[in-house]
Design an enzyme around this catalytic site. Sequence first.
Site, mmCIF file in Angstrom:
data_model
loop_
_atom_site.group_PDB
_atom_site.id
_atom_site.type_symbol
_atom_site.label_atom_id
_atom_site.label_comp_id
_atom_site.label_asym_id
_atom_site.label_seq_id
_atom_site.Cartn_x
_atom_site.Cartn_y
_atom_site.Cartn_z
ATOM 1 N N LYS A 21 51.437 32.890 44.691
ATOM 2 C CA LYS A 21 52.103 32.413 45.909
ATOM 3 C C LYS A 21 51.097 31.820 46.893
ATOM 4 C CE LYS A 21 56.110 34.045 44.626
ATOM 5 N NZ LYS A 21 56.788 33.218 43.695
ATOM 6 N N SER A 22 49.816 31.856 46.554
ATOM 7 C CA SER A 22 48.781 31.349 47.469
ATOM 8 C C SER A 22 49.008 29.905 47.899
ATOM 9 C CB SER A 22 47.399 31.508 46.843
ATOM 10 O OG SER A 22 47.047 32.863 46.769
ATOM 11 N N THR A 76 41.188 34.822 41.136
ATOM 12 C CA THR A 76 42.006 35.950 40.719
ATOM 13 C C THR A 76 41.707 36.289 39.263
ATOM 14 O OG1 THR A 76 44.244 36.874 40.807
ATOM 15 C CG2 THR A 76 44.051 34.573 40.088
ATOM 16 N N LYS A 90 36.963 37.214 38.697
ATOM 17 C CA LYS A 90 36.234 37.669 39.888
ATOM 18 C C LYS A 90 34.794 38.096 39.569
ATOM 19 C CE LYS A 90 40.326 39.082 42.394
ATOM 20 N NZ LYS A 90 40.990 40.152 43.134
ATOM 21 N N GLY A 112 43.975 50.339 37.474
ATOM 22 C CA GLY A 112 43.166 49.191 37.093
ATOM 23 C C GLY A 112 41.702 49.467 37.371
ATOM 24 N N ALA A 113 40.831 48.658 36.785
ATOM 25 C CA ALA A 113 39.393 48.888 36.931
ATOM 26 C C ALA A 113 38.613 47.583 37.064
ATOM 27 C CB ALA A 113 38.873 49.700 35.736
ATOM 28 N N GLY A 114 39.279 46.539 37.528
ATOM 29 C CA GLY A 114 38.606 45.251 37.718
ATOM 30 C C GLY A 114 38.060 45.101 39.125
ATOM 31 N N GLY A 115 37.845 43.857 39.507
ATOM 32 C CA GLY A 115 37.235 43.558 40.798
ATOM 33 C C GLY A 115 38.016 44.064 41.996
#
Length: 172
Positions: free
Chosen positions: A13-14, A57, A61, A117-120
């Site tokens: 939606k950015s 996104t 990242k 989660g474990a990302g950025g």
Amino acid sequence: MYLIFGNPVSHSKSPLMHNYFFKKQNINECYGRYKLENGEEIINKFKELKIKGANVTVPHKEWAFKLCDEVRGIAKEIGAVNTLVWQNDKVIGYNTDAPGFLEVIREFNYKNVLIIGAGGTAKALSLVLPDADILNRSETRLVYFKTKGKICFTWNNIDNFDYDLIINTTSA
């Protein structure tokens, strides 16, 4: 021109939000989406397209962090960049995930937080929510959080869902 880089990115939606702001403020700019297959290409693509700035996104990242010319602010500790800015012939990386999220939840009354989660984004939020537990499907991605003293779970060993704030940072 401004973009959001990701894969997938069609759901973002950015562009809608940023273009609305540009129009409302009479700013002659445009914000679009760019599906980037290979994160290793993010900075080269940024420069090739001659854009002024970009959001980053899933899943790029950490690539943005590794490849931008300079990293500033909390992004240095997180190891992930979600904002790229062209400044003085350099691509500067920032992370706005944590401050932005804190602004959204500042009026909530929460005590027990679970980050999925474990990302950025999870890394960013874990820094500003230091008592949050972390849940991820694979054990290997939890190493960062364990070195920070976090309580971590996988779907195979979590047995407590007594949380009043659960944050999904995955792309699911």
